[in-house]
Scaffold this active site. Sequence first.
Site, PDB file in Angstrom:
ATOM      1  N   THR A  97       0.856  -1.183   0.000  1.00 19.54           N
ATOM      2  CA  THR A  97       0.000   0.000   0.000  1.00 19.54           C
ATOM      3  C   THR A  97       0.892   1.233   0.000  1.00 19.54           C
ATOM      4  OG1 THR A  97      -1.724  -1.167   1.234  1.00 19.54           O
ATOM      5  CG2 THR A  97      -1.800   1.244   1.249  1.00 19.54           C
ATOM      6  N   LYS A 173      -6.649   1.080  -3.873  1.00 17.28           N
ATOM      7  CA  LYS A 173      -6.284   0.411  -2.619  1.00 17.28           C
ATOM      8  C   LYS A 173      -6.492   1.349  -1.437  1.00 17.28           C
ATOM      9  CE  LYS A 173      -4.712  -2.742   0.187  1.00 17.28           C
ATOM     10  NZ  LYS A 173      -3.363  -3.296   0.171  1.00 17.28           N
ATOM     11  N   LYS A 241      -0.112   2.554   9.718  1.00 13.61           N
ATOM     12  CA  LYS A 241       0.581   2.777   8.452  1.00 13.61           C
ATOM     13  C   LYS A 241      -0.415   3.048   7.320  1.00 13.61           C
ATOM     14  CE  LYS A 241       1.866  -0.765   6.008  1.00 13.61           C
ATOM     15  NZ  LYS A 241       1.215  -0.595   4.665  1.00 13.61           N
TER      16      LYS A 241
END
Length: 299
Positions: A97, A173, A241
């Site tokens: 990602t 994503k 994250k």
Amino acid sequence: MTTQKIAIIGLGSMGYGMASSLLGAGHQTHGFDINPAQVARFQGQGGAVGELPDIASQIDALVVVVLNAAQTESVLFGDDGVVGRMKAGSVVLACATVPPAFARDMAARCAQTGVHYLDAPISGGAAKAAQGRLSIMASGTDEAFAAARPALDAMAEKVFELGNQAGAGSAMKAVNQMLAGVHIAAMAEALTFGMTQGVSPEKFVEVIPECAGTSWMLENRAPHIVAGDYTPLSSVNIWPKDLGIVLDIAREAGFAAPVTQAALAQFQEAAAQGLGGEDDAAVAKVYAGQVGVRLPDKS
């Protein structure tokens, strides 16, 4: 079926399953990881041997399943970067990602050496990775898709082709991770709220999946809480994250994303409480601790 020589970097919960799927499809597959035990385990199951610098010039595809943009860039262009050793016409499938702008930059840098780059973030979890049934949100040139097709066919049940420029896959994503992180936090909040009202976790899992308030994340993660099993299939640490990346992108777009910010705060609190290495369903412990309810223990 076209078989390839493929290297995959990152043999964690997702990467190991992806490597196994490539191997099962007949590809000569080299697996690499900072954990030597994972490499040895994969080679014991039929993974090809050889050091990455020695085989990089021979591979048709490099699948990168690391944590973030910094690790991706290090693998590709760091002191021991692989791209400089790869042959023209080979392809990088980048699965972490990352921000869309980063993906576009990596694609441009790969193109300078004649290497294709497919922006290919993944979704589906460790079980689907091992079954070759991931969803991959991919974008890149026609040539990148063609070079990556054998690997994609082995790893994915669904490949969403989102455009001919890197970055579109990472944008999708980010949308997915926004929803996934919010849904996990909302599940934890609802489950523990229910406990304050006399609704047991077991009854929650029986009823809510049959009602309008359900979600895939609820149905997948709530049973972990009922079992009291926080073995990390996807850890709490993933979400500071990933939701951090989502909010960085949102800020660049002038988009506030207040619900995502609230979910991020819960995962950050879970990590601060030492739960970062546990399954992400452990965010429920933050809520439980706030109101003094006792979650099920592992039996």
